[in-house]
Scaffold this motif. Structure first.
Motif, PDB file in Angstrom:
ATOM      1  N   ASN A   1      66.501  -3.646  35.652  1.00 15.21           N
ATOM      2  CA  ASN A   1      65.487  -4.670  35.923  1.00 15.21           C
ATOM      3  C   ASN A   1      64.928  -5.300  34.664  1.00 15.21           C
ATOM      4  O   ASN A   1      64.694  -6.508  34.617  1.00 15.21           O
ATOM      5  N   LEU A   2      64.737  -4.483  33.637  1.00 12.01           N
ATOM      6  CA  LEU A   2      64.164  -5.038  32.411  1.00 12.01           C
ATOM      7  C   LEU A   2      65.140  -6.016  31.753  1.00 12.01           C
ATOM      8  O   LEU A   2      64.761  -7.108  31.333  1.00 12.01           O
TER       9      LEU A   2
ATOM     10  N   ARG B   1      66.381  -6.089  42.513  1.00 11.03           N
ATOM     11  CA  ARG B   1      66.543  -4.874  41.704  1.00 11.03           C
ATOM     12  C   ARG B   1      68.008  -4.456  41.578  1.00 11.03           C
ATOM     13  O   ARG B   1      68.338  -3.283  41.641  1.00 11.03           O
TER      14      ARG B   1
ATOM     15  N   VAL C   1      57.418  -2.949  32.795  1.00 13.68           N
ATOM     16  CA  VAL C   1      56.667  -4.200  32.692  1.00 13.68           C
ATOM     17  C   VAL C   1      57.165  -5.264  33.665  1.00 13.68           C
ATOM     18  O   VAL C   1      56.504  -6.280  33.853  1.00 13.68           O
ATOM     19  N   THR C   2      58.326  -5.047  34.246  1.00 15.76           N
ATOM     20  CA  THR C   2      58.858  -6.078  35.142  1.00 15.76           C
ATOM     21  C   THR C   2      58.465  -5.769  36.582  1.00 15.76           C
ATOM     22  O   THR C   2      58.106  -4.625  36.909  1.00 15.76           O
TER      23      THR C   2
ATOM     24  N   MET D   1      50.309  -3.263  33.402  1.00 14.12           N
ATOM     25  CA  MET D   1      51.211  -4.051  32.578  1.00 14.12           C
ATOM     26  C   MET D   1      50.608  -4.272  31.198  1.00 14.12           C
ATOM     27  O   MET D   1      51.312  -4.221  30.183  1.00 14.12           O
TER      28      MET D   1
ATOM     29  N   TYR E   1      61.378  -8.382  25.644  1.00 18.38           N
ATOM     30  CA  TYR E   1      60.614  -8.823  26.810  1.00 18.38           C
ATOM     31  C   TYR E   1      59.240  -9.343  26.372  1.00 18.38           C
ATOM     32  O   TYR E   1      58.798 -10.411  26.795  1.00 18.38           O
ATOM     33  N   ASP E   2      58.605  -8.570  25.495  1.00 14.58           N
ATOM     34  CA  ASP E   2      57.293  -8.997  24.984  1.00 14.58           C
ATOM     35  C   ASP E   2      57.383 -10.363  24.319  1.00 14.58           C
ATOM     36  O   ASP E   2      56.538 -11.234  24.512  1.00 14.58           O
TER      37      ASP E   2
ATOM     38  N   ASP F   1      60.458  -2.941  38.293  1.00  9.24           N
ATOM     39  CA  ASP F   1      60.407  -1.585  37.770  1.00  9.24           C
ATOM     40  C   ASP F   1      59.207  -0.798  38.305  1.00  9.24           C
ATOM     41  O   ASP F   1      59.130   0.424  38.133  1.00  9.24           O
TER      42      ASP F   1
ATOM     43  N   HIS G   1      62.289  -3.786  25.337  1.00 12.16           N
ATOM     44  CA  HIS G   1      60.869  -3.956  25.607  1.00 12.16           C
ATOM     45  C   HIS G   1      60.270  -4.992  24.660  1.00 12.16           C
ATOM     46  O   HIS G   1      59.516  -5.882  25.055  1.00 12.16           O
TER      47      HIS G   1
ATOM     48  N   LYS H   1      54.019  -0.817  24.252  1.00  8.72           N
ATOM     49  CA  LYS H   1      55.468  -1.025  24.198  1.00  8.72           C
ATOM     50  C   LYS H   1      56.223   0.109  24.893  1.00  8.72           C
ATOM     51  O   LYS H   1      57.278   0.553  24.464  1.00  8.72           O
ATOM     52  N   LYS H   2      55.615   0.617  25.930  1.00 11.56           N
ATOM     53  CA  LYS H   2      56.235   1.695  26.706  1.00 11.56           C
ATOM     54  C   LYS H   2      55.911   1.472  28.171  1.00 11.56           C
ATOM     55  O   LYS H   2      54.871   0.903  28.482  1.00 11.56           O
ATOM     56  N   GLY H   3      56.779   1.984  29.009  1.00 13.93           N
ATOM     57  CA  GLY H   3      56.508   1.909  30.436  1.00 13.93           C
ATOM     58  C   GLY H   3      57.007   0.617  31.039  1.00 13.93           C
ATOM     59  O   GLY H   3      57.313  -0.341  30.327  1.00 13.93           O
TER      60      GLY H   3
ATOM     61  N   HIS I   1      47.406  -5.188  37.786  1.00 11.14           N
ATOM     62  CA  HIS I   1      48.415  -5.710  36.860  1.00 11.14           C
ATOM     63  C   HIS I   1      47.947  -5.618  35.425  1.00 11.14           C
ATOM     64  O   HIS I   1      48.701  -5.235  34.531  1.00 11.14           O
ATOM     65  N   LYS I   2      46.659  -5.941  35.212  1.00 15.28           N
ATOM     66  CA  LYS I   2      46.151  -5.897  33.844  1.00 15.28           C
ATOM     67  C   LYS I   2      46.154  -4.465  33.335  1.00 15.28           C
ATOM     68  O   LYS I   2      46.533  -4.178  32.198  1.00 15.28           O
TER      69      LYS I   2
ATOM     70  N   HIS J   1      51.030  -1.161  29.194  1.00 17.31           N
ATOM     71  CA  HIS J   1      52.443  -0.944  28.868  1.00 17.31           C
ATOM     72  C   HIS J   1      52.915  -1.906  27.787  1.00 17.31           C
ATOM     73  O   HIS J   1      53.732  -1.548  26.946  1.00 17.31           O
ATOM     74  N   MET J   2      52.406  -3.106  27.838  1.00 18.04           N
ATOM     75  CA  MET J   2      52.829  -4.074  26.830  1.00 18.04           C
ATOM     76  C   MET J   2      52.209  -3.750  25.481  1.00 18.04           C
ATOM     77  O   MET J   2      52.865  -3.885  24.443  1.00 18.04           O
TER      78      MET J   2
ATOM     79  N   THR K   1      47.593 -12.630  35.732  1.00 16.29           N
ATOM     80  CA  THR K   1      47.287 -11.457  34.920  1.00 16.29           C
ATOM     81  C   THR K   1      46.839 -11.834  33.512  1.00 16.29           C
ATOM     82  O   THR K   1      45.849 -11.329  33.005  1.00 16.29           O
ATOM     83  N   PHE K   2      47.579 -12.759  32.904  1.00 18.07           N
ATOM     84  CA  PHE K   2      47.316 -13.008  31.488  1.00 18.07           C
ATOM     85  C   PHE K   2      46.406 -14.195  31.214  1.00 18.07           C
ATOM     86  O   PHE K   2      45.819 -14.297  30.152  1.00 18.07           O
TER      87      PHE K   2
ATOM     88  N   THR L   1      65.391  -9.203  34.039  1.00 18.47           N
ATOM     89  CA  THR L   1      64.164  -9.997  33.999  1.00 18.47           C
ATOM     90  C   THR L   1      64.042 -10.701  32.655  1.00 18.47           C
ATOM     91  O   THR L   1      63.682 -11.891  32.592  1.00 18.47           O
TER      92      THR L   1
END
Lengths: 130, 219, 439
Positions: free
Chosen positions: B170-171, B166, A119-120, A108, B5-6, A123, B2, A115-117, A104-105, A111-112, B100-101, B174
């Protein structure tokens, strides 16, 4: 003599194929390998190695295939060819990064940052495109 | 999208949790101060043994007269509130974000179970909305805020369910899901959702009066 | 959907009061009230009510009319919620509506607390609305008259200072025909207890004083009644929203007991008076508990029975049912003692349902019956659920140890032709007890 050559040549071919695997194998890769997980809760993340790298302009293997030094990520070492799950076990010891978190790291996080690809959840964890 | 979302999983998430936690603490402390300042002649009867005894009854389905006399609402209310806490906290997708974060992890509900419970929440929200609009007793009381908060909760879960399956982009879904959830969290201290903070105390107070002064049960 | 605005009833007190109001005046008084007297309870209740509608079935008004505007939460949304939303700056017409809802469509019986998961005390909110109406000078004429009486005479019924001891001595004289040694001891210092009653007893239910004297006489008790103001334990100012007069009335009552140095106060069979003395007056005067120990007649009779001081010749033969008055049941938990006393006195008790803490209100208490004739039909129509409940017992005798309950129940018994009659415990004890002295 001739009878001995054929098995030998076959064996050599097998070895050659085996050796060539790391370089060629990704061509067939459609998803992130999930063999490292005992239980699989989601579909494996869709990931076409070569297509992704071409699109993302990634030339250096170490961009993803990093090594480890003193318990820290070592961006210098090239570990391509070694399965991620060799180091990142499904259930990580304290202070180590588990396989799921590593994936995930890696995906995601980048991608974050970029800012491409995708992320959800949905997807990446989805059926393969036909 | 995007970028949104961020924003939603980054600064807005911090903001929502901040507003929820700090706002809730502030509301509780401010209410306590107000109670001590203005309701002294009533706070003095607070008796936690009586309050707890009453709360046990009220936290038990059909454990109080109001529950017994309104069986439909009772079942919906209990299932709704249990799922409302259970699903978000023990959902794999949410845990993954923390894992993850922030590196925090805890056991998750099986995805299928969480999915089913989330659908139940959406259905119950629909039931609540239906009651608001068509049961005369509830319609009489309904204000725009009531419709807003139940819709907010319903939308949060609905977008979550759709994203999980889905359905749709999805983006987009979500992101909507996260924004609704954050709006809901931030709304808790400042709307009728604040019953989440005050219910235990308002019930506990009246239970104390009934138990220690009036020697009668309040359930 | 119908609202309070569709059923306004003409009342001289309300009409005159409202005619003097302006939105600005209401706003000023409302803001003072909220800032000065209201706190976390009102705020929490108003803010957290999720408008779920579960309280509907709690209220006898709703159960009788099946009209949503009578449900507890609706009483709040039609009154206090509107005032709050407007910051008190409302059309005087709303005050008329607030007064009618709070004084005549809520008995402050607290049954709805058993229905609200959040424990919202609608009765309290209605009391605050009444307090506002009182401060605005907008109260139903009849209940205001009783509050005036309290302020002028310290009793509810304009009983003059000489009329009261005169009535007691008259009853003593009457009773001495039956019990030659009987006394109603006036102002006896250091007696075991002071017996206090509500002013309607000397006014039109004097036989209750007679009966109480007979019971205490037969039991050989050391008791007294005060001859001076402070004898009346009723308190309509509590229900009109006049807390200042309410406090003065309670102070007079407690201080009368203290002056007589009695061990405790025994209160006649009245519910609201018990609430005033036990639960409300003490708080206003700064006492956590009552400054003088006190018991309600139910508990006192129960003690006398336990001690074997009440002996009966036979049990009441007809089956009876028990009405649980809110102020001594939800207000003091006397349901078991009430039953023990009733079972001691009666052959057969048929319970009505729901009962005990969950009992339906008589629809007279909380000052509603005291709002007088203009609102009588509303409260009688508003309690058809009680009539059904009574009818289902199939009995003809109804034990109700509360004055207001008697008033309300008699009205519905007559309106719905239930063929029942109401009894106080004192009625039954007097009827059944051994009267060795009697000639």
């Amino acid at each position: 003599m001739k009878q001995r050559t054929i098995p030998f040549a076959l064996a050599a071919l097998v070895v050659a194929c085996f050796l060539a695997m790391p370089a060629l194998g990704q061509q067939d890769m459609k998803t992130i390998p999930d063999e490292g997980f005992k239980t699989k809760t989601r579909l494996p993340a869709v990931f076409n190695h070569d297509e992704h790298n071409e699109k993302a302009g990634i030339a250096e293997c170490t961009a993803c295939h990093h090594g480890e030094k003193d318990g820290k990520r070592d961006p210098e070492a090239d570990t391509s060819g070694i399965p991620c799950s060799d180091c990142h076990s499904a259930v990580a010891k304290p202070g180590r990064t588990s396989l799921m978190r590593a994936f995930h790291k890696q995906c995601m996080g980048c991608h974050m940052d970029q800012k491409k690809g995708p992320v959800t959840c949905g997807d990446c964890h989805k059926p393969l495109p036909k | 999208m995007h970028a949104l979302y961020d924003l939603a999983v980054g600064p807005l998430a911090w903001l929502a949790f901040g507003v929820f936690i700090i706002g809730s603490i502030y509301r509780l402390l401010a209410m306590r101060a107000l109670a001590l300042k203005k309701d002294g002649a009533f706070m003095t009867y607070i008796s936690w043994p009586h309050a707890i005894k009453s709360l046990v009854h009220w936290f038990t389905p059909f454990g109080a007269l109001g529950w017994k006399e309104n069986p439909g609402v009772t079942i919906a209310t209990f299932v709704f509130h249990i799922c409302l806490f259970l699903v978000p906290i023990f959902l794999m997708g949410h845990i993954v974000l923390f894992d993850t974060f922030r590196g925090w992890s805890w056991p998750a509900l099986p995805d299928g179970v969480a999915d089913a419970l989330a659908i139940v929440v959406v259905l119950i929200c629909a039931y609540f909305l239906w009651r608001r609009l068509s049961v005369p007793e509830v319609r009489f009381l309904t204000t725009p805020q009531d419709v807003f908060v139940v819709s907010l909760v319903g939308l949060t879960f609905l977008t979550g369910v759709l994203a999980y399956h889905r359905i749709g982009d999805n983006l987009v879904l979500t992101t909507l899901h996260i924004l609704c959830g954050e709006a809901m969290l931030a709304a808790i201290p400042f709307t009728r959702l604040s019953h989440m903070l005050f219910a235990v105390f308002s019930r506990g107070y009246i239970a104390s009066e009934f138990g220690s002064v009036r020697f009668a049960k309040d359930w | 959907m119908s609202t309070i605005a569709d059923r306004l009833i003409e009342d001289a007190g309300l009409r005159a009061g409202v005619s003097r109001l302006t939105p600005e005046k209401i706003e000023k008084v409302f803001k003072e009230l909220i800032a000065g007297e209201c706190g976390a309870r009102l705020k929490t209740y108003l803010e957290t009510c999720v408008h779920c509608g579960m309280c509907a079935k709690a209220c006898h008004y709703y159960m009788s009319h099946k009209d949503p505007s009578y449900m507890p939460a609706a009483k709040v949304t039609q009154t206090m919620a509107k005032l709050m939303a407007a910051g008190g700056k409302v059309d005087p017409k709303l005050i008329y509506e607030c007064a009618q809802v709070s004084y005549t469509e809520c008995n402050l019986c607290r049954r709805c607390i058993h229905y609200c998961p959040l424990g919202i005390d609608t009765g309290y909110i209605m009391s605050v609305v009444r307090r506002l109406c009182h401060k605005l000078g907008c109260t139903p004429q009849y209940i205001q008259d009783t509050a005036h009486s309290h302020s002028a005479t310290m009793n509810q019924m304009w009983v003059k200072d000489d009329e009261w001891p005169d009535t007691l001595q008259w009853q003593e004289e009457e009773a001495r025909d039956e019990f030659p040694g009987l006394r109603i001891p006036l102002d006896l210092e250091g007696a075991d207890f002071m017996y206090s009653v509500i002013a309607p007893e000397p006014k039109f239910r004097t036989q209750l004083i007679y009966q109480a004297a007979a019971i205490f006489n037969a039991a050989g008790l050391n008791w007294t009644m005060p001859s001076m103001p402070g004898w009346d334990n009723s308190n309509m100012a509590m229900f009109s929203g006049d807390s200042e007069i309410m406090g003065r009335v309670e102070r007079a009552h407690y201080e009368m007991a203290q002056k007589l140095r009695v061990k405790r106060i025994v209160m006649g069979e009245c519910g609201h008076a018990f609430r005033a003395v036990y639960d409300v007056g003490n708080r206003w005067l700064g006492w956590k508990w009552t400054p003088v120990p006190m018991v309600h007649s139910i508990e006192f009779f129960w003690e006398l029975i336990q001690q074997g001081r009440i002996k009966i010749t036979h049990k009441y033969a007809d089956p009876v049912t028990i009405h649980d008055p809110c102020n001594v049941i939800r207000g003091r938990g006397l349901m078991d003692k009430l039953r023990e006393v009733t079972h001691f006195l009666c052959e057969e008790v048929v319970e009505m349902h729901p009962n005990r803490e969950h009992n339906y209100c008589c629809c007279a208490g909380g000052g509603v019956i005291n709002c007088g004739p203009p609102f009588k039909n509303v409260r009688v129509a508003g309690n058809s659920i009680k009539a059904e409940q009574l009818k289902a017992t199939g009995v003809h005798t109804l034990v109700a140890p509360c004055h207001n309950c008697h008033g309300g129940l008699e009205d519905i018994i007559s309106k719905y032709e239930l063929g029942m009659h109401t009894k106080f415990l004192g009625d039954l004890i007097y009827e059944l007890m051994e009267k060795p002295e009697a000639e």
